[in-house]
Design a protein around this motif. Structure first.
Motif, PDB file in Angstrom:
ATOM      1  N   ALA A  65       0.830  -1.207   0.000  1.00 57.65           N
ATOM      2  CA  ALA A  65       0.000   0.000   0.000  1.00 57.65           C
ATOM      3  C   ALA A  65       0.863   1.255   0.000  1.00 57.65           C
ATOM      4  N   ILE A  66       1.991   1.226   0.712  1.00 60.43           N
ATOM      5  CA  ILE A  66       2.898   2.374   0.724  1.00 60.43           C
ATOM      6  C   ILE A  66       3.467   2.611  -0.668  1.00 60.43           C
ATOM      7  N   ALA A  67       3.970   1.553  -1.293  1.00 64.23           N
ATOM      8  CA  ALA A  67       4.560   1.696  -2.626  1.00 64.23           C
ATOM      9  C   ALA A  67       3.532   2.196  -3.631  1.00 64.23           C
ATOM     10  N   ALA A  68       2.303   1.682  -3.554  1.00 63.40           N
ATOM     11  CA  ALA A  68       1.252   2.107  -4.486  1.00 63.40           C
ATOM     12  C   ALA A  68       0.880   3.570  -4.265  1.00 63.40           C
ATOM     13  N   ALA A  69       0.855   4.011  -3.010  1.00 60.58           N
ATOM     14  CA  ALA A  69       0.479   5.399  -2.717  1.00 60.58           C
ATOM     15  C   ALA A  69       1.521   6.384  -3.220  1.00 60.58           C
ATOM     16  N   LEU A  70       2.780   5.998  -3.221  1.00 65.58           N
ATOM     17  CA  LEU A  70       3.815   6.862  -3.777  1.00 65.58           C
ATOM     18  C   LEU A  70       3.725   6.914  -5.300  1.00 65.58           C
ATOM     19  N   PHE A  81      10.096  -4.731   7.393  1.00 63.94           N
ATOM     20  CA  PHE A  81       9.768  -6.075   7.845  1.00 63.94           C
ATOM     21  C   PHE A  81       9.917  -7.029   6.679  1.00 63.94           C
ATOM     22  N   PRO A  82      10.643  -8.116   6.899  1.00 62.50           N
ATOM     23  CA  PRO A  82      11.494  -8.383   8.059  1.00 62.50           C
ATOM     24  C   PRO A  82      12.776  -7.571   7.966  1.00 62.50           C
ATOM     25  N   GLN A  83      13.636  -7.726   8.951  1.00 63.08           N
ATOM     26  CA  GLN A  83      14.927  -7.064   8.947  1.00 63.08           C
ATOM     27  C   GLN A  83      16.030  -8.097   9.093  1.00 63.08           C
ATOM     28  N   PRO A  84      17.019  -8.118   8.184  1.00 61.44           N
ATOM     29  CA  PRO A  84      17.152  -7.234   7.025  1.00 61.44           C
ATOM     30  C   PRO A  84      16.089  -7.532   5.982  1.00 61.44           C
ATOM     31  N   ALA A  85      15.716  -6.500   5.252  1.00 63.13           N
ATOM     32  CA  ALA A  85      14.692  -6.666   4.223  1.00 63.13           C
ATOM     33  C   ALA A  85      15.261  -7.407   3.025  1.00 63.13           C
ATOM     34  N   PRO A  86      14.464  -8.288   2.408  1.00 61.60           N
ATOM     35  CA  PRO A  86      14.920  -8.925   1.170  1.00 61.60           C
ATOM     36  C   PRO A  86      15.371  -7.879   0.154  1.00 61.60           C
ATOM     37  N   HIS A 135      12.746  -6.054  -1.857  1.00 57.81           N
ATOM     38  CA  HIS A 135      11.686  -5.352  -1.137  1.00 57.81           C
ATOM     39  C   HIS A 135      11.327  -4.076  -1.906  1.00 57.81           C
ATOM     40  N   PRO A 136      10.033  -3.827  -2.178  1.00 54.89           N
ATOM     41  CA  PRO A 136       9.660  -2.679  -3.011  1.00 54.89           C
ATOM     42  C   PRO A 136      10.021  -1.328  -2.418  1.00 54.89           C
ATOM     43  N   TRP A 137      10.247  -1.247  -1.117  1.00 63.05           N
ATOM     44  CA  TRP A 137      10.605   0.046  -0.531  1.00 63.05           C
ATOM     45  C   TRP A 137      12.012   0.489  -0.923  1.00 63.05           C
ATOM     46  N   ARG A 138      12.806  -0.426  -1.455  1.00 63.34           N
ATOM     47  CA  ARG A 138      14.144  -0.044  -1.907  1.00 63.34           C
ATOM     48  C   ARG A 138      14.088   0.774  -3.202  1.00 63.34           C
ATOM     49  N   THR A 139      13.067   0.553  -4.010  1.00 62.04           N
ATOM     50  CA  THR A 139      13.037   1.144  -5.353  1.00 62.04           C
ATOM     51  C   THR A 139      11.830   2.030  -5.611  1.00 62.04           C
ATOM     52  N   PRO A 171       9.370   5.303  -5.697  1.00 63.26           N
ATOM     53  CA  PRO A 171       9.753   6.709  -5.867  1.00 63.26           C
ATOM     54  C   PRO A 171       9.540   7.518  -4.593  1.00 63.26           C
ATOM     55  N   TYR A 172      10.246   8.631  -4.498  1.00 69.43           N
ATOM     56  CA  TYR A 172      10.041   9.656  -3.461  1.00 69.43           C
ATOM     57  C   TYR A 172      10.178   9.097  -2.048  1.00 69.43           C
ATOM     58  N   HIS A 173      11.149   8.214  -1.869  1.00 67.51           N
ATOM     59  CA  HIS A 173      11.345   7.677  -0.523  1.00 67.51           C
ATOM     60  C   HIS A 173      12.667   8.171   0.051  1.00 67.51           C
ATOM     61  N   GLY A 174      12.783   8.060   1.369  1.00 71.80           N
ATOM     62  CA  GLY A 174      14.010   8.418   2.069  1.00 71.80           C
ATOM     63  C   GLY A 174      14.390   7.339   3.057  1.00 71.80           C
ATOM     64  N   MET A 175      14.376   6.084   2.615  1.00 69.25           N
ATOM     65  CA  MET A 175      14.604   4.952   3.502  1.00 69.25           C
ATOM     66  C   MET A 175      16.090   4.776   3.830  1.00 69.25           C
ATOM     67  N   THR A 176      16.345   4.326   5.046  1.00 70.88           N
ATOM     68  CA  THR A 176      17.676   3.911   5.463  1.00 70.88           C
ATOM     69  C   THR A 176      17.537   2.557   6.141  1.00 70.88           C
ATOM     70  N   PRO A 177      18.654   1.806   6.295  1.00 66.83           N
ATOM     71  CA  PRO A 177      18.575   0.637   7.167  1.00 66.83           C
ATOM     72  C   PRO A 177      18.241   1.107   8.582  1.00 66.83           C
ATOM     73  N   HIS A 178      17.936   0.214   9.473  1.00 63.02           N
ATOM     74  CA  HIS A 178      17.437   0.597  10.805  1.00 63.02           C
ATOM     75  C   HIS A 178      18.587   1.195  11.627  1.00 63.02           C
ATOM     76  N   THR A 179      18.803   2.504  11.462  1.00 67.99           N
ATOM     77  CA  THR A 179      19.935   3.180  12.096  1.00 67.99           C
ATOM     78  C   THR A 179      19.529   4.238  13.107  1.00 67.99           C
ATOM     79  N   SER A 180      18.266   4.625  13.153  1.00 68.65           N
ATOM     80  CA  SER A 180      17.881   5.795  13.953  1.00 68.65           C
ATOM     81  C   SER A 180      18.233   5.632  15.421  1.00 68.65           C
ATOM     82  N   GLY A 181      18.137   4.431  15.958  1.00 70.87           N
ATOM     83  CA  GLY A 181      18.397   4.214  17.376  1.00 70.87           C
ATOM     84  C   GLY A 181      19.730   3.566  17.658  1.00 70.87           C
TER      85      GLY A 181
END
Length: 400
Positions: free
Chosen positions: A293-298, A312-317, A320-324, A326-336
């Motif tokens: 749904a996220i990928a489609a909304a973008l 999800f899961p981590q590491p992501a395959p 995973h569509p969130w890697r490619t 559009p208009y995303h700002g994804m990082t590996p799980h680094t914030s914490g």
């Protein structure tokens, strides 16, 4: 003697640092609100060192060896032939980070008859089947507050990165261009926008406090309403549910725990309730948002941008569509897992272990499951259940 099985992420590809950008980190004694930082009897590391890796060992190697315990550290955690799977059956204690989680599913807990303690080196224990842990009498702990401010800073960075179109602008510089029009065609001011958080606990409230100076209109929803004095101080508008809040917001940030009630909360129906062109930032857990749904909304423009560092899961395959998308700002799980946060959660794990081995009470705020029921921070933040389903897909990361 106890066997401690510790799952940490891999060392840097260029090897463990021989020097660091800074000589140290600021010394803190208390978090906002007064809770003290971890207080182990001793630590065997220099704050500011890289501790969350296999070689870093969370600074635990010397301590456990001197106490006569066996420490097994690995990054190989997924699939039936992984080191974690092989070492788990006779492990007494499992330590894992949310950034590289060792998924303690019901099946894995059943294979570990000696397991008595699961420690999250960080915040967020959804990688443990809490229902199964309660049934088996496994104590589950995490180092509450250790990286909450770290994550809140990351949230603000990502909001500004999306709204101001920072990442594509940076890429034009890297490519040697000066494409101002391309950069600003999707760039806006945050000032005056309506920003809402799903969850106003330690992280969500810290995000609200940091956004206040930007002259935005602030909204929140949470199962525990904030005091009226805090609402007045920050000019907050409370909404009883996320579905009520999101239509009012230009930016939504997710800062709530993952449990069965929040899993898949942001599905196609919830996203359709948002303003067209809204931004969504998720540093909570990837499973709170529906992947497709996220990928489609973008793609459709319903969302103008999505950023986060949780998957999800981590590491992501690797597919995973969130890697490619559009208009995303994804990082590996680094914030914490900043070097600052690592010093705190490594010290917190040491404190928990000291209490466990010396049969002293573990801090109430560190408890998630204790004596067969939700306890401490767990009773405040979680509902009993299981959010580990589907975690076996993490093994695809190694195969692809």
């Amino acid at each position: 003697m106890a066997k401690v099985l510790c799952v940490l992420y891999d060392d840097p590809v260029d090897g463990h640092p021989k020097s660091y950008a800074r000589d140290g980190i600021p010394k803190l004694d208390r978090y906002p609100g007064g809770q003290t930082l971890p207080t182990p009897k001793a630590i065997d590391f220099h704050p500011g060192e890289l501790l969350g890796t296999v070689s870093g060992e969370l600074g635990l190697g010397k301590y456990l060896e001197e106490q006569g315990h066996a420490l097994v550290v690995t990054s190989d955690k997924d699939g039936p032939n992984s080191v974690f799977e092989r070492e788990l059956p006779d492990a007494d204690i499992v330590i894992s980070q949310p950034f590289w989680p060792a998924y303690l599913t019901r099946e894995r807990i059943a294979k570990a008859p000696k397991l008595k303690l699961a420690i999250t080196a960080g915040v967020g224990s959804d990688h443990v089947d809490l229902a199964a842990a309660m049934e088996r009498g496994v104590t589950v702990t995490e180092v509450s507050y250790c990286n909450s401010i770290s994550v809140s800073e990351h949230v603000v960075m990502m909001i500004l990165g999306l709204v101001r179109n920072y990442l594509p602008s940076y890429q034009w510089v890297v490519k040697g261009g000066w494409n101002i029009a391309d950069c600003v065609a999707r760039s806006y001011d945050l000032e005056g926008m309506h920003v809402g958080t799903v969850g106003a606990g330690r992280i969500g409230l810290a995000v609200l406090r940091r956004l206040k100076p930007f002259d935005v209109k602030l909204h929140y929803t949470d199962r525990h309403r904030l005091p009226k004095s805090v609402e007045k101080e920050l000019g907050l508008t409370f909404h009883p549910a996320a579905a009520d809040m999101v239509p009012a917001c230009d930016v939504v940030t997710i800062n709530c725990p993952l449990h069965p009630e929040t899993e898949n909360l942001f599905d196609a129906a919830m996203i359709a309730r948002m303003k067209r062109g809204a931004y969504l930032v998720n540093t909570a857990r990837g499973k709170i948002c529906n992947r497709d749904a996220i990928a489609a909304a973008l793609q459709s423009g319903q969302l103008a941008g999505y950023a986060g560092d949780v998957w999800f899961p981590q590491p992501a395959p690797r597919d995973h569509p969130w890697r490619t998308m559009p208009y995303h700002g994804m990082t590996p799980h680094t914030s914490g897992s900043s070097l600052s946060a690592q010093a705190r959660y490594a010290a917190g794990v040491r404190e928990i272990l000291e209490c466990w081995f010396e049969q002293r009470p573990i801090r109430e705020e560190y408890l998630i499951v204790d004596r067969g029921k939700l306890a401490g921070a767990g009773a405040h933040s979680y509902s009993a259940g299981n959010a580990t389903g589907g975690s076996e897909e993490a093994a695809k990361f190694k195969r692809m």
